[in-house]
Each structure stands twice: as structure tokens, then as C-alpha cells.
Design a protein around this motif. Sequence first.
Motif, PDB file in Angstrom:
ATOM      1  N   TRP A  92       0.842  -1.206   0.000  1.00 21.38           N
ATOM      2  CA  TRP A  92       0.000   0.000   0.000  1.00 21.38           C
ATOM      3  C   TRP A  92       0.875   1.253   0.000  1.00 21.38           C
ATOM      4  O   TRP A  92       0.601   2.203  -0.731  1.00 21.38           O
ATOM      5  CB  TRP A  92      -0.924  -0.009   1.213  1.00 21.38           C
ATOM      6  N   ARG A  93       1.908   1.234   0.801  1.00 22.84           N
ATOM      7  CA  ARG A  93       2.804   2.391   0.867  1.00 22.84           C
ATOM      8  C   ARG A  93       3.513   2.604  -0.468  1.00 22.84           C
ATOM      9  O   ARG A  93       3.684   3.735  -0.917  1.00 22.84           O
ATOM     10  CB  ARG A  93       3.833   2.183   1.977  1.00 22.84           C
ATOM     11  N   SER A  94       3.934   1.510  -1.117  1.00 21.91           N
ATOM     12  CA  SER A  94       4.596   1.627  -2.414  1.00 21.91           C
ATOM     13  C   SER A  94       3.653   2.206  -3.459  1.00 21.91           C
ATOM     14  O   SER A  94       4.062   2.983  -4.321  1.00 21.91           O
ATOM     15  CB  SER A  94       5.091   0.249  -2.875  1.00 21.91           C
ATOM     16  N   ALA A  95       2.356   1.813  -3.381  1.00 24.78           N
ATOM     17  CA  ALA A  95       1.374   2.339  -4.334  1.00 24.78           C
ATOM     18  C   ALA A  95       1.144   3.818  -4.125  1.00 24.78           C
ATOM     19  O   ALA A  95       0.841   4.553  -5.068  1.00 24.78           O
ATOM     20  CB  ALA A  95       0.053   1.585  -4.193  1.00 24.78           C
ATOM     21  N   SER A  96       1.295   4.288  -2.890  1.00 28.30           N
ATOM     22  CA  SER A  96       1.053   5.688  -2.576  1.00 28.30           C
ATOM     23  C   SER A  96       2.302   6.546  -2.708  1.00 28.30           C
ATOM     24  O   SER A  96       2.227   7.764  -2.582  1.00 28.30           O
ATOM     25  CB  SER A  96       0.512   5.812  -1.137  1.00 28.30           C
ATOM     26  N   ALA A  97       3.460   5.884  -2.942  1.00 26.24           N
ATOM     27  CA  ALA A  97       4.715   6.626  -3.032  1.00 26.24           C
ATOM     28  C   ALA A  97       4.749   7.458  -4.298  1.00 26.24           C
ATOM     29  O   ALA A  97       4.218   7.065  -5.338  1.00 26.24           O
ATOM     30  CB  ALA A  97       5.899   5.655  -3.008  1.00 26.24           C
ATOM     31  N   PRO A  98       5.362   8.633  -4.268  1.00 23.78           N
ATOM     32  CA  PRO A  98       5.454   9.479  -5.456  1.00 23.78           C
ATOM     33  C   PRO A  98       6.314   8.843  -6.532  1.00 23.78           C
ATOM     34  O   PRO A  98       7.198   8.046  -6.248  1.00 23.78           O
ATOM     35  CB  PRO A  98       6.094  10.779  -4.934  1.00 23.78           C
ATOM     36  N   ARG A 104      13.513   2.792  -5.261  1.00 23.06           N
ATOM     37  CA  ARG A 104      12.770   1.839  -4.441  1.00 23.06           C
ATOM     38  C   ARG A 104      11.969   0.900  -5.308  1.00 23.06           C
ATOM     39  O   ARG A 104      11.861  -0.278  -5.036  1.00 23.06           O
ATOM     40  CB  ARG A 104      11.853   2.596  -3.472  1.00 23.06           C
ATOM     41  N   ARG A 105      11.371   1.433  -6.384  1.00 23.92           N
ATOM     42  CA  ARG A 105      10.562   0.574  -7.233  1.00 23.92           C
ATOM     43  C   ARG A 105      11.425  -0.445  -7.973  1.00 23.92           C
ATOM     44  O   ARG A 105      11.024  -1.571  -8.166  1.00 23.92           O
ATOM     45  CB  ARG A 105       9.760   1.411  -8.224  1.00 23.92           C
ATOM     46  N   ARG A 186      -1.832   1.974  -9.492  1.00 24.03           N
ATOM     47  CA  ARG A 186      -2.056   2.316  -8.093  1.00 24.03           C
ATOM     48  C   ARG A 186      -3.247   1.557  -7.534  1.00 24.03           C
ATOM     49  O   ARG A 186      -3.205   1.046  -6.409  1.00 24.03           O
ATOM     50  CB  ARG A 186      -2.267   3.823  -7.947  1.00 24.03           C
ATOM     51  N   LEU A 187      -4.317   1.486  -8.329  1.00 22.08           N
ATOM     52  CA  LEU A 187      -5.506   0.763  -7.872  1.00 22.08           C
ATOM     53  C   LEU A 187      -5.212  -0.724  -7.695  1.00 22.08           C
ATOM     54  O   LEU A 187      -5.650  -1.345  -6.720  1.00 22.08           O
ATOM     55  CB  LEU A 187      -6.649   0.965  -8.869  1.00 22.08           C
ATOM     56  N   ALA A 188      -4.459  -1.318  -8.646  1.00 26.69           N
ATOM     57  CA  ALA A 188      -4.128  -2.740  -8.561  1.00 26.69           C
ATOM     58  C   ALA A 188      -3.245  -3.018  -7.348  1.00 26.69           C
ATOM     59  O   ALA A 188      -3.435  -4.013  -6.642  1.00 26.69           O
ATOM     60  CB  ALA A 188      -3.434  -3.192  -9.841  1.00 26.69           C
ATOM     61  N   ALA A 189      -2.278  -2.129  -7.115  1.00 30.38           N
ATOM     62  CA  ALA A 189      -1.395  -2.320  -5.964  1.00 30.38           C
ATOM     63  C   ALA A 189      -2.169  -2.208  -4.662  1.00 30.38           C
ATOM     64  O   ALA A 189      -1.945  -2.974  -3.716  1.00 30.38           O
ATOM     65  CB  ALA A 189      -0.266  -1.293  -5.995  1.00 30.38           C
ATOM     66  N   ARG A 190      -3.104  -1.266  -4.603  1.00 27.53           N
ATOM     67  CA  ARG A 190      -3.894  -1.115  -3.379  1.00 27.53           C
ATOM     68  C   ARG A 190      -4.846  -2.291  -3.193  1.00 27.53           C
ATOM     69  O   ARG A 190      -5.068  -2.729  -2.060  1.00 27.53           O
ATOM     70  CB  ARG A 190      -4.667   0.207  -3.421  1.00 27.53           C
ATOM     71  N   ALA A 191      -5.392  -2.803  -4.300  1.00 32.92           N
ATOM     72  CA  ALA A 191      -6.241  -3.994  -4.198  1.00 32.92           C
ATOM     73  C   ALA A 191      -5.422  -5.184  -3.713  1.00 32.92           C
ATOM     74  O   ALA A 191      -5.891  -5.993  -2.892  1.00 32.92           O
ATOM     75  CB  ALA A 191      -6.874  -4.299  -5.559  1.00 32.92           C
ATOM     76  N   THR A 192      -4.173  -5.302  -4.207  1.00 33.91           N
ATOM     77  CA  THR A 192      -3.292  -6.357  -3.744  1.00 33.91           C
ATOM     78  C   THR A 192      -3.005  -6.202  -2.254  1.00 33.91           C
ATOM     79  O   THR A 192      -3.010  -7.182  -1.495  1.00 33.91           O
ATOM     80  CB  THR A 192      -1.966  -6.326  -4.527  1.00 33.91           C
TER      81      THR A 192
END
Length: 206
Positions: A92-98, A104-105, A186-192
Amino acid sequence: MVHPCAVLGFLAAVLPLVATPGASLALLVQHVTDNGRRQALPVILGTATGLYVHAALAVAGLSALVMHSGRAFTTVKVVGAVYLVGLGLWTWRSASAPARAPARRRLSARPDSVYVQALLANVLNPKAASIYLTLAPQFIDADAAFGSQVLALATAHALLMTLWLLAWTGLVRRASHVLRKPRFKRLAARATAVMLLALGVRTVAT
């Protein structure tokens, strides 16, 4: 060796479990969406390795000890749940990261890192261990070598899981024109992340 009919019966029994969305599928969708279909390989290898670990522990009797000791079983459940929750929060944090944090990615996309994530997600799942303690013995001939039969069932299980994850890789790949959009990523990462968090909570609750 285990009889071919027993292998088919075992596969039919584990198919609903394989088809149930879990941590391996969540990781596959996330990493393939972010970094392409090559990221499917370390997820598949990590998952398959985890299945062999559970099979080996079952043969050694260690998993039986955990399953029959309330305290040990609870410890495994808590450790697995903490890992899944931690992985979910990190996702979740990675999805929200700028977007200005490419280092990091890139680090998160390393094959060895993805492999370890998938391996731990499987090894720390006590329900995966229970397959080889409660389900697999139903398809084993007591008069034949136990270890070779469990190995054969684990191999069949790993192949079925591989086919299932490869099918999902193809689906994700076909939708790549949509999945590559930053908003969808972002949506997929947050769903994950939500799925991993839910799996962690469910592991402790059950």
C-alpha cells in the motif's frame, strides 16, 4: 510411486484451493502489472518451492508436530499473519509513493526479492502445510514408499499451481494496455495490499 489415479484424485481435491485467490496470485498480479510478465517466473518458482518445503516437512514429521501442538500452530499462524499484513502495508505504501522514487521501485522488482516474497507467503501459510498432513495421506499407498509418493503429489500440485498462475499471467498480459496506466497500477497495488491484509487477518481468525 503413487498411482496415476491417486494423483488425479489429489489434483481434483486441491483444485478448488488452487483456484481460490491467495497471496501468490496477489503478488503475481502486482509484479506483472508493475514490471511485465517476466516477474511471473520468480512468483511461480517461489510458490512451487514453498509447496516442496511443506511436502518435505510433512515427510520429516515437523509439520505434524506443528499441527498437533496448539502453541506451535498458533505461532506459525501469527508469524504468517504478521508477514502478510506487513507485506500488505508495504505494498500500500509503495502504491502511494510518489513517482520520483524510482530506486525503491526498481529494488522491489528484483527477481530474488519477488522470489523470497512468494516463498515466504507460501511457507508461512499453515493451511498449505495442512494439505500434506490431512489431504495428501488420503491418496497415498501405505505399502509403498511414503517420501516418493509425497514428492510426486507435491510435483503434481506445483505443476497445477504453475499452470494456474501462467493462465493469470496471460490474462494480465493481454490487458497490459490498461494495466500499465499509472492510475490502474495504483488501484491494482492497493487492491493487492487489501487482499494481503485480509489474508493476514483471516489467517489469525481461523
